[in-house]
Design a protein around this motif. Structure first.
Motif, PDB file in Angstrom:
ATOM      1  N   GLU A   3       0.820  -1.000  -0.133  1.00 56.75           N
ATOM      2  CA  GLU A   3       0.034  -0.047   0.087  1.00 56.75           C
ATOM      3  C   GLU A   3       0.898   1.303   0.119  1.00 56.75           C
ATOM      4  O   GLU A   3       0.291   2.271  -0.494  1.00 56.75           O
ATOM      5  CB  GLU A   3      -0.839   0.013   1.228  1.00 56.75           C
ATOM      6  CG  GLU A   3      -1.888  -1.094   1.037  1.00 56.75           C
ATOM      7  CD  GLU A   3      -2.751  -1.233   2.360  1.00 56.75           C
ATOM      8  OE1 GLU A   3      -2.337  -0.571   3.336  1.00 56.75           O
ATOM      9  OE2 GLU A   3      -3.725  -2.126   2.455  1.00 56.75           O
ATOM     10  N   VAL A  36      -6.177  -0.227 -11.596  1.00 60.12           N
ATOM     11  CA  VAL A  36      -6.679  -0.479 -10.217  1.00 60.12           C
ATOM     12  C   VAL A  36      -8.156  -0.521  -9.989  1.00 60.12           C
ATOM     13  O   VAL A  36      -8.903   0.211 -10.594  1.00 60.12           O
ATOM     14  CB  VAL A  36      -6.330   0.767  -9.122  1.00 60.12           C
ATOM     15  CG1 VAL A  36      -6.644   0.248  -7.660  1.00 60.12           C
ATOM     16  CG2 VAL A  36      -4.687   0.700  -9.222  1.00 60.12           C
ATOM     17  N   ARG A  78      -7.495  -0.148  -2.443  1.00 57.59           N
ATOM     18  CA  ARG A  78      -7.468   0.243  -3.745  1.00 57.59           C
ATOM     19  C   ARG A  78      -7.997   1.623  -3.936  1.00 57.59           C
ATOM     20  O   ARG A  78      -7.332   2.545  -4.941  1.00 57.59           O
ATOM     21  CB  ARG A  78      -8.108  -0.992  -4.602  1.00 57.59           C
ATOM     22  CG  ARG A  78      -7.212  -2.167  -4.697  1.00 57.59           C
ATOM     23  CD  ARG A  78      -8.055  -3.363  -5.216  1.00 57.59           C
ATOM     24  NE  ARG A  78      -7.408  -4.329  -5.550  1.00 57.59           N
ATOM     25  CZ  ARG A  78      -8.060  -5.599  -5.924  1.00 57.59           C
ATOM     26  NH1 ARG A  78      -9.122  -5.784  -6.051  1.00 57.59           N
ATOM     27  NH2 ARG A  78      -7.176  -6.630  -6.007  1.00 57.59           N
ATOM     28  N   THR A 119      -4.354   8.365  -4.671  1.00 60.86           N
ATOM     29  CA  THR A 119      -2.830   8.806  -4.854  1.00 60.86           C
ATOM     30  C   THR A 119      -2.549   8.933  -6.208  1.00 60.86           C
ATOM     31  O   THR A 119      -1.844   9.960  -6.670  1.00 60.86           O
ATOM     32  CB  THR A 119      -2.125   7.887  -4.288  1.00 60.86           C
ATOM     33  OG1 THR A 119      -2.315   7.737  -2.801  1.00 60.86           O
ATOM     34  CG2 THR A 119      -0.433   7.940  -4.250  1.00 60.86           C
ATOM     35  N   LEU A 120      -2.927   8.045  -7.244  1.00 57.44           N
ATOM     36  CA  LEU A 120      -2.694   8.024  -8.611  1.00 57.44           C
ATOM     37  C   LEU A 120      -3.286   9.347  -9.074  1.00 57.44           C
ATOM     38  O   LEU A 120      -2.480  10.093  -9.859  1.00 57.44           O
ATOM     39  CB  LEU A 120      -3.174   6.912  -9.242  1.00 57.44           C
ATOM     40  CG  LEU A 120      -2.299   5.847  -8.859  1.00 57.44           C
ATOM     41  CD1 LEU A 120      -2.805   4.388  -9.500  1.00 57.44           C
ATOM     42  CD2 LEU A 120      -0.764   6.074  -9.833  1.00 57.44           C
ATOM     43  N   GLN A 180      -1.475   3.104 -14.702  1.00 54.06           N
ATOM     44  CA  GLN A 180      -1.933   2.582 -13.486  1.00 54.06           C
ATOM     45  C   GLN A 180      -3.045   2.575 -12.499  1.00 54.06           C
ATOM     46  O   GLN A 180      -3.688   1.822 -12.030  1.00 54.06           O
ATOM     47  CB  GLN A 180      -0.775   3.085 -12.612  1.00 54.06           C
ATOM     48  CG  GLN A 180       0.707   2.608 -12.513  1.00 54.06           C
ATOM     49  CD  GLN A 180       1.476   3.076 -11.479  1.00 54.06           C
ATOM     50  OE1 GLN A 180       1.711   3.049 -10.682  1.00 54.06           O
ATOM     51  NE2 GLN A 180       2.504   4.328 -12.231  1.00 54.06           N
ATOM     52  N   VAL A 196       4.320   4.992  -6.383  1.00 58.15           N
ATOM     53  CA  VAL A 196       3.704   4.667  -7.762  1.00 58.15           C
ATOM     54  C   VAL A 196       4.329   5.940  -8.798  1.00 58.15           C
ATOM     55  O   VAL A 196       3.933   5.968  -9.928  1.00 58.15           O
ATOM     56  CB  VAL A 196       2.206   4.838  -7.983  1.00 58.15           C
ATOM     57  CG1 VAL A 196       1.722   3.525  -7.063  1.00 58.15           C
ATOM     58  CG2 VAL A 196       1.609   6.140  -7.311  1.00 58.15           C
ATOM     59  N   ARG A 207      -5.140   3.997  -3.119  1.00 57.69           N
ATOM     60  CA  ARG A 207      -4.342   3.933  -4.199  1.00 57.69           C
ATOM     61  C   ARG A 207      -4.717   4.633  -5.528  1.00 57.69           C
ATOM     62  O   ARG A 207      -3.872   5.552  -6.019  1.00 57.69           O
ATOM     63  CB  ARG A 207      -3.897   2.582  -4.696  1.00 57.69           C
ATOM     64  CG  ARG A 207      -2.902   2.505  -5.476  1.00 57.69           C
ATOM     65  CD  ARG A 207      -2.505   1.000  -5.900  1.00 57.69           C
ATOM     66  NE  ARG A 207      -1.252   0.749  -6.673  1.00 57.69           N
ATOM     67  CZ  ARG A 207      -0.011   0.859  -6.220  1.00 57.69           C
ATOM     68  NH1 ARG A 207       0.217   1.169  -4.981  1.00 57.69           N
ATOM     69  NH2 ARG A 207       0.924   0.835  -6.998  1.00 57.69           N
ATOM     70  N   ARG A 208      -6.099   4.779  -5.898  1.00 55.72           N
ATOM     71  CA  ARG A 208      -6.611   5.538  -6.985  1.00 55.72           C
ATOM     72  C   ARG A 208      -6.527   6.833  -6.771  1.00 55.72           C
ATOM     73  O   ARG A 208      -6.194   7.744  -7.578  1.00 55.72           O
ATOM     74  CB  ARG A 208      -8.159   4.985  -7.422  1.00 55.72           C
ATOM     75  CG  ARG A 208      -8.024   3.686  -8.068  1.00 55.72           C
ATOM     76  CD  ARG A 208      -9.734   3.350  -8.138  1.00 55.72           C
ATOM     77  NE  ARG A 208     -10.422   4.192  -8.892  1.00 55.72           N
ATOM     78  CZ  ARG A 208     -10.824   4.005 -10.212  1.00 55.72           C
ATOM     79  NH1 ARG A 208     -10.074   3.261 -10.857  1.00 55.72           N
ATOM     80  NH2 ARG A 208     -11.337   5.110 -10.784  1.00 55.72           N
ATOM     81  N   ARG A 261       3.940   1.547  -1.452  1.00 56.12           N
ATOM     82  CA  ARG A 261       4.851   1.436  -2.500  1.00 56.12           C
ATOM     83  C   ARG A 261       4.762   2.756  -3.354  1.00 56.12           C
ATOM     84  O   ARG A 261       3.494   3.328  -3.535  1.00 56.12           O
ATOM     85  CB  ARG A 261       4.536   0.395  -3.367  1.00 56.12           C
ATOM     86  CG  ARG A 261       5.559   0.093  -4.684  1.00 56.12           C
ATOM     87  CD  ARG A 261       5.241  -1.128  -5.239  1.00 56.12           C
ATOM     88  NE  ARG A 261       4.113  -0.906  -5.982  1.00 56.12           N
ATOM     89  CZ  ARG A 261       3.548  -1.999  -6.623  1.00 56.12           C
ATOM     90  NH1 ARG A 261       4.271  -3.409  -6.428  1.00 56.12           N
ATOM     91  NH2 ARG A 261       2.522  -2.216  -7.301  1.00 56.12           N
TER      92      ARG A 261
END
Length: 285
Positions: A97, A136, A147, A153-154, A132, A101, A150-151, A99
């Motif tokens: 989590e 996700v 997830r 963050t991206l 990326q 990106v 993470r989305r 990591r």
């Protein structure tokens, strides 16, 4: 036992021996033997007549009689078990989590200073983040809370990258396009319209919860808008490389690289909109 005609019919349909054998319930090497009458162990050189037999293949057929071992991890139930075990491993889960990106490498390396090469490299970095994001699972595909984070963050990283990319283009690229190309005004105006549309979509995506259907829809729209814009700019870059000297393009590339270092991490409200003067803020001398 499959017949020769059955094997050849599948080959004529575009299947390879591995798939034809799977459908007929025999090993790939046996399917080759049925079709050609020749062993697939690669032993001995084929005669001219043997090479003309239907079903023969150029190159070695050793892999048909000795296929590579398949990893158990390729099976779905094994992958599901691995995912479940990884999910219960606290340190492993937290490491995944956390990591980073961000795309690796220097945004403006010393060996890339020419304008179109520099901007193309930056396009690739943004495209990597967008890929990326789409990889996700979102709210409509059963995405988890991790997830969704993470989305989010991206999306933030995409916004951060474009917050400096697009202003640098408005300041240095599009004024040069207006001056250098006969239809430069039209091209620059069209590009700025595209950037504004993508900016509005991105702003909505940032305000939308990442685990919703609307977020999935906006992410797909942003992907398409950026894809079209990058393709448009690639065509403009090709014309600039024919019109501007390498020295001129390197001078412009250096200005873009400097603009990136002084740009804010995030754009203010209304980011991405072109200034009132659609001809840009700077005319290149």
């Amino acid at each position: 036992m499959p017949s020769r005609s059955e094997v050849l019919r599948l080959l004529a349909a575009g299947l390879d021996y591995a798939e034809a054998g799977r459908r007929l319930g025999v090993p790939a090497g046996q399917a080759f033997l049925i079709a050609t009458g020749l062993p697939a162990d690669g032993g001995g050189a084929l005669t001219a007549g043997e090479r003309r037999r239907p079903g023969t293949r150029e190159g070695s057929t050793q892999h048909l009689s000795n296929p590579p071992a398949r990893s158990p991890a390729g099976r779905e139930h094994v992958r599901a078990w691995l995912r479940e075990r990884a999910g219960r491993d606290g340190p492993l889960r937290r490491a995944a989590e956390a990591r980073d990106v961000r795309p690796g490498g220097d945004r403006a390396p010393e060996d890339v200073r020419e304008l179109t090469g520099l901007l193309t490299r930056d396009h690739d970095r943004v495209t990597s983040l967008v890929k990326q994001l789409n990889a996700v699972p979102g709210g409509t595909k059963g995405g988890s809370a991790a997830r969704a984070a993470r989305r989010e963050t991206l999306v933030g990283l995409i916004a951060e990258a474009l917050a400096s990319h697009e202003p640098a283009e408005r300041q240095h690229l599009w004024p040069a396009v207006r001056d250098a190309l006969e239809d430069g005004d039209r091209l620059a105006d069209q590009a700025l319209e595209q950037e504004s549309g993508a900016a509005r979509t991105l702003a909505r995506l940032e305000r939308t919860a990442p685990d919703t259907e609307e977020s999935d829809h906006l992410a797909q729209r942003l992907t398409e808008e950026l894809r079209r814009h990058v393709a448009f700019e690639d065509a403009v870059f090709a014309r600039l490389r024919k019109t501007l000297s390498e020295e001129e393009r390197e001078r412009l590339g250096a200005k873009v690289a400097r603009a990136w270092t002084t740009a804010p991490d995030r754009a203010p409200d209304g980011r991405g909109e072109p200034p009132a003067d659609r001809r840009g803020t700077e005319r290149e001398e």
